[in-house]
Design a protein around this motif. Structure first.
Motif, PDB file in Angstrom:
ATOM      1  N   SER A  60     -38.474  -0.396 -32.581  1.00 14.85           N
ATOM      2  CA  SER A  60     -39.605   0.768 -31.396  1.00 14.85           C
ATOM      3  C   SER A  60     -40.235   1.309 -32.026  1.00 14.85           C
ATOM      4  O   SER A  60     -39.957   1.532 -33.280  1.00 14.85           O
ATOM      5  CB  SER A  60     -39.005   0.985 -30.441  1.00 14.85           C
ATOM      6  N   GLY A  61     -41.204   2.430 -31.149  1.00 22.08           N
ATOM      7  CA  GLY A  61     -41.318   3.519 -31.571  1.00 22.08           C
ATOM      8  C   GLY A  61     -40.391   4.608 -32.172  1.00 22.08           C
ATOM      9  O   GLY A  61     -40.771   5.962 -32.450  1.00 22.08           O
ATOM     10  N   THR A  62     -39.040   4.237 -31.704  1.00 20.32           N
ATOM     11  CA  THR A  62     -38.306   5.478 -32.177  1.00 20.32           C
ATOM     12  C   THR A  62     -37.124   5.298 -32.495  1.00 20.32           C
ATOM     13  O   THR A  62     -36.426   3.601 -32.703  1.00 20.32           O
ATOM     14  CB  THR A  62     -37.145   5.795 -30.712  1.00 20.32           C
ATOM     15  N   LEU A  63     -36.100   5.624 -32.913  1.00 22.66           N
ATOM     16  CA  LEU A  63     -34.875   5.988 -33.767  1.00 22.66           C
ATOM     17  C   LEU A  63     -33.715   4.892 -33.076  1.00 22.66           C
ATOM     18  O   LEU A  63     -33.359   5.997 -31.902  1.00 22.66           O
ATOM     19  CB  LEU A  63     -34.372   6.813 -34.677  1.00 22.66           C
ATOM     20  N   PRO A  64     -33.120   4.440 -33.701  1.00 25.37           N
ATOM     21  CA  PRO A  64     -31.589   3.870 -33.118  1.00 25.37           C
ATOM     22  C   PRO A  64     -30.876   5.015 -33.254  1.00 25.37           C
ATOM     23  O   PRO A  64     -30.846   5.922 -33.927  1.00 25.37           O
ATOM     24  CB  PRO A  64     -31.576   2.502 -33.928  1.00 25.37           C
ATOM     25  N   ALA A  65     -30.238   5.268 -32.363  1.00 28.69           N
ATOM     26  CA  ALA A  65     -28.764   6.199 -32.315  1.00 28.69           C
ATOM     27  C   ALA A  65     -28.362   6.285 -33.079  1.00 28.69           C
ATOM     28  O   ALA A  65     -28.033   7.592 -33.843  1.00 28.69           O
ATOM     29  CB  ALA A  65     -27.972   6.101 -31.031  1.00 28.69           C
ATOM     30  N   GLU A 100     -24.179  12.565 -29.971  1.00 30.44           N
ATOM     31  CA  GLU A 100     -24.890  12.853 -29.197  1.00 30.44           C
ATOM     32  C   GLU A 100     -26.100  12.726 -29.284  1.00 30.44           C
ATOM     33  O   GLU A 100     -27.177  13.102 -30.280  1.00 30.44           O
ATOM     34  CB  GLU A 100     -24.433  14.450 -28.781  1.00 30.44           C
ATOM     35  N   VAL A 101     -27.021  11.821 -28.696  1.00 26.51           N
ATOM     36  CA  VAL A 101     -28.684  11.649 -27.935  1.00 26.51           C
ATOM     37  C   VAL A 101     -29.317  12.534 -27.491  1.00 26.51           C
ATOM     38  O   VAL A 101     -28.854  12.412 -26.309  1.00 26.51           O
ATOM     39  CB  VAL A 101     -29.307   9.937 -28.277  1.00 26.51           C
ATOM     40  N   PRO A 231     -30.585  -1.990 -24.086  1.00 25.26           N
ATOM     41  CA  PRO A 231     -31.003  -2.795 -23.429  1.00 25.26           C
ATOM     42  C   PRO A 231     -29.866  -1.585 -22.095  1.00 25.26           C
ATOM     43  O   PRO A 231     -30.237  -1.184 -21.117  1.00 25.26           O
ATOM     44  CB  PRO A 231     -30.524  -4.044 -22.806  1.00 25.26           C
ATOM     45  N   ARG A 232     -28.539  -1.357 -22.009  1.00 28.05           N
ATOM     46  CA  ARG A 232     -27.515  -0.815 -20.805  1.00 28.05           C
ATOM     47  C   ARG A 232     -27.181   0.760 -21.320  1.00 28.05           C
ATOM     48  O   ARG A 232     -26.787   0.963 -20.271  1.00 28.05           O
ATOM     49  CB  ARG A 232     -26.464  -1.720 -20.946  1.00 28.05           C
ATOM     50  N   LEU A 233     -28.517   0.995 -22.387  1.00 26.33           N
ATOM     51  CA  LEU A 233     -27.734   2.949 -22.427  1.00 26.33           C
ATOM     52  C   LEU A 233     -29.077   3.647 -22.315  1.00 26.33           C
ATOM     53  O   LEU A 233     -30.349   2.469 -23.007  1.00 26.33           O
ATOM     54  CB  LEU A 233     -27.041   2.471 -24.272  1.00 26.33           C
ATOM     55  N   PRO A 234     -29.092   3.992 -21.965  1.00 25.90           N
ATOM     56  CA  PRO A 234     -30.224   5.430 -22.151  1.00 25.90           C
ATOM     57  C   PRO A 234     -30.767   5.683 -23.379  1.00 25.90           C
ATOM     58  O   PRO A 234     -29.993   5.781 -23.772  1.00 25.90           O
ATOM     59  CB  PRO A 234     -29.370   6.733 -21.170  1.00 25.90           C
ATOM     60  N   ASP A 235     -32.017   6.398 -23.387  1.00 27.01           N
ATOM     61  CA  ASP A 235     -32.631   6.711 -24.552  1.00 27.01           C
ATOM     62  C   ASP A 235     -32.534   8.319 -25.035  1.00 27.01           C
ATOM     63  O   ASP A 235     -32.584   8.513 -25.887  1.00 27.01           O
ATOM     64  CB  ASP A 235     -34.385   6.762 -23.969  1.00 27.01           C
ATOM     65  N   SER A 236     -31.728   8.724 -23.832  1.00 26.83           N
ATOM     66  CA  SER A 236     -31.087   9.872 -24.183  1.00 26.83           C
ATOM     67  C   SER A 236     -30.086  10.495 -22.960  1.00 26.83           C
ATOM     68  O   SER A 236     -29.345  10.050 -22.560  1.00 26.83           O
ATOM     69  CB  SER A 236     -33.282  11.394 -24.235  1.00 26.83           C
ATOM     70  N   GLY A 237     -29.880  11.451 -23.411  1.00 23.99           N
ATOM     71  CA  GLY A 237     -28.430  12.158 -23.155  1.00 23.99           C
ATOM     72  C   GLY A 237     -26.864  11.294 -23.098  1.00 23.99           C
ATOM     73  O   GLY A 237     -26.728  11.392 -21.969  1.00 23.99           O
ATOM     74  N   LEU A 238     -27.139  11.036 -23.806  1.00 27.85           N
ATOM     75  CA  LEU A 238     -26.027   9.627 -24.548  1.00 27.85           C
ATOM     76  C   LEU A 238     -25.458  10.261 -25.436  1.00 27.85           C
ATOM     77  O   LEU A 238     -25.679  10.898 -26.146  1.00 27.85           O
ATOM     78  CB  LEU A 238     -26.767   8.507 -24.869  1.00 27.85           C
ATOM     79  N   ALA A 239     -24.169   9.989 -24.519  1.00 30.22           N
ATOM     80  CA  ALA A 239     -22.890  11.071 -26.035  1.00 30.22           C
ATOM     81  C   ALA A 239     -21.323   9.282 -25.837  1.00 30.22           C
ATOM     82  O   ALA A 239     -21.237   8.643 -25.434  1.00 30.22           O
ATOM     83  CB  ALA A 239     -21.902  11.820 -25.120  1.00 30.22           C
ATOM     84  N   SER A 240     -22.340   8.897 -27.174  1.00 28.00           N
ATOM     85  CA  SER A 240     -21.013   7.471 -27.715  1.00 28.00           C
ATOM     86  C   SER A 240     -20.310   8.410 -28.794  1.00 28.00           C
ATOM     87  O   SER A 240     -20.360   9.641 -29.626  1.00 28.00           O
ATOM     88  CB  SER A 240     -22.307   6.735 -28.489  1.00 28.00           C
ATOM     89  N   ARG A 241     -19.315   7.337 -28.705  1.00 30.56           N
ATOM     90  CA  ARG A 241     -18.321   7.799 -29.185  1.00 30.56           C
ATOM     91  C   ARG A 241     -16.855   6.215 -29.985  1.00 30.56           C
ATOM     92  O   ARG A 241     -17.162   5.323 -28.990  1.00 30.56           O
ATOM     93  CB  ARG A 241     -16.843   8.794 -28.995  1.00 30.56           C
ATOM     94  N   VAL A 242     -17.068   6.434 -31.440  1.00 31.18           N
ATOM     95  CA  VAL A 242     -16.151   5.233 -31.645  1.00 31.18           C
ATOM     96  C   VAL A 242     -14.722   5.707 -32.667  1.00 31.18           C
ATOM     97  O   VAL A 242     -14.867   6.578 -33.416  1.00 31.18           O
ATOM     98  CB  VAL A 242     -17.227   4.615 -32.726  1.00 31.18           C
ATOM     99  N   TRP A 243     -13.589   4.775 -31.948  1.00 29.31           N
ATOM    100  CA  TRP A 243     -12.484   4.956 -33.001  1.00 29.31           C
ATOM    101  C   TRP A 243     -12.099   3.750 -33.569  1.00 29.31           C
ATOM    102  O   TRP A 243     -12.043   1.887 -33.352  1.00 29.31           O
ATOM    103  CB  TRP A 243     -11.248   4.859 -31.774  1.00 29.31           C
ATOM    104  N   PHE A 244     -11.987   3.431 -34.794  1.00 25.55           N
ATOM    105  CA  PHE A 244     -12.463   2.992 -35.843  1.00 25.55           C
ATOM    106  C   PHE A 244     -10.596   2.555 -35.811  1.00 25.55           C
ATOM    107  O   PHE A 244     -10.107   3.594 -36.838  1.00 25.55           O
ATOM    108  CB  PHE A 244     -12.268   2.991 -37.533  1.00 25.55           C
ATOM    109  N   ARG A 245     -10.129   1.289 -35.297  1.00 28.70           N
ATOM    110  CA  ARG A 245      -8.651   1.173 -35.511  1.00 28.70           C
ATOM    111  C   ARG A 245      -8.122   0.368 -36.883  1.00 28.70           C
ATOM    112  O   ARG A 245      -7.325   1.117 -37.575  1.00 28.70           O
ATOM    113  CB  ARG A 245      -8.438   0.036 -34.392  1.00 28.70           C
TER     114      ARG A 245
END
Length: 285
Positions: A60-65, A100-101, A231-245
């Motif tokens: 799309s016209g914007t970058l993936p998170a 953080e996007v 499709p379920r995540l917002p384009d802005s104001g997103l705080a995402s975190r992953v723990w690699f187990r």
């Protein structure tokens, strides 16, 4: 005083990895006070399309998170390959990542990227450090990332750990997409990300570093999760975190299960039988 290093071009990651074997780290308890920056970075559309294809993002016209991480990653490696950096680069394991996007980033925007290291601390299995990245547009920070890397060594059983949130919400979620990750997954991701760490390339290069097979890049697995949830995540104001187990050995088949709760998702990436938890991802907004 922080030493500011402004780069005219992108560091050569292949050269950094080729020379990393000569560095063994040191016993220093402090980090070099240095910040690497690169200004006016332009995203190459062909590179973005290739990355999106590998990680299953729509174009799309914007970058993936997760895409700004690719722009910051060479600067991270420049920091970690410095002579005074206490941890060795080869064998470093990505154990956690936060993103953080602040707002969507257009593919035609000129981006300023800065990276520095902070919070060197003990880990149960060695020592870990945070590489902090910021992406700005005309002086405004639009994206932030924190990548936590573990260097195995002397164990510290008393060290505090960063544990993922409870996955109780997933108790009733029994289905989810299955992904077959082939033996060449690490090489495919390296080709679009520039992350040529030997632990991801082939069993022959992973074994000397303590892995019986090549393992998938953590940021590849993370990107696949966010792409699936797109499709379920917002384009802005997103705080995402992953723990690699647990590392995803290649080849293998993994399953993604996700629960949705208001302005939050919690996901688990696991092996097909649900016996091994590879990653936990939490998104809030």
């Amino acid at each position: 005083m922080t030493k500011e290093i402004t780069l005219d071009g992108t560091p050569d990651l292949r050269r950094i990895y080729a020379t990393a074997a000569l560095r063994r780290g040191n016993d220093s308890a402090t980090l070099p006070d240095v910040r690497y920056s690169q200004a006016g970075i332009r995203v190459e559309v062909d590179d973005l399309v290739a990355y999106s294809h590998v990680c299953r993002f729509p174009v799309s016209g914007t970058l993936p998170a997760t895409y700004p991480h690719l722009l910051a990653f060479p600067l991270q490696m420049a920091v970690m390959s410095g002579d005074r950096f206490p941890l060795p680069l080869l064998g470093a394991v990505h154990v956690e990542n936060r993103i953080e996007v602040v707002r969507p980033i257009g593919i035609d925007e000129a981006l300023d990227v800065s990276v520095w290291a902070q919070d060197l601390r003990p880990h149960r299995r060695g020592r870990q450090v945070d590489l902090v990245s910021e992406v700005g547009v005309r002086g405004q920070v639009v994206w932030r990332g924190v990548s936590t890397y573990l260097s195995r060594g002397a164990e510290h059983p008393e060290a505090q750990s960063s544990d993922p949130p409870s996955t109780d919400l997933l108790a009733s979620v029994t289905a989810g997409p299955l992904w077959r990750l082939g033996e060449g997954t690490g090489r495919a991701y390296a080709a679009v990300s520039g992350d040529w760490n030997p632990i991801h390339m082939h069993a022959l290069t992973a074994r000397p570093l303590g892995f019986p097979t090549a393992i998938a890049h953590g940021m590849y697995s993370y990107a696949r999760v966010l792409a699936s949830l797109g499709p379920r995540l917002p384009d802005s104001g997103l705080a995402s975190r992953v723990w690699f187990r647990k590392p995803v050995r290649l080849p293998s088949t993994v399953r993604l299960r996700t629960a949705f709760e208001g302005s939050r998702t919690i996901s688990v990436l696991e092996n097909a039988k649900g016996e091994i938890e590879h990653a936990v991802v939490e998104n809030t907004w």
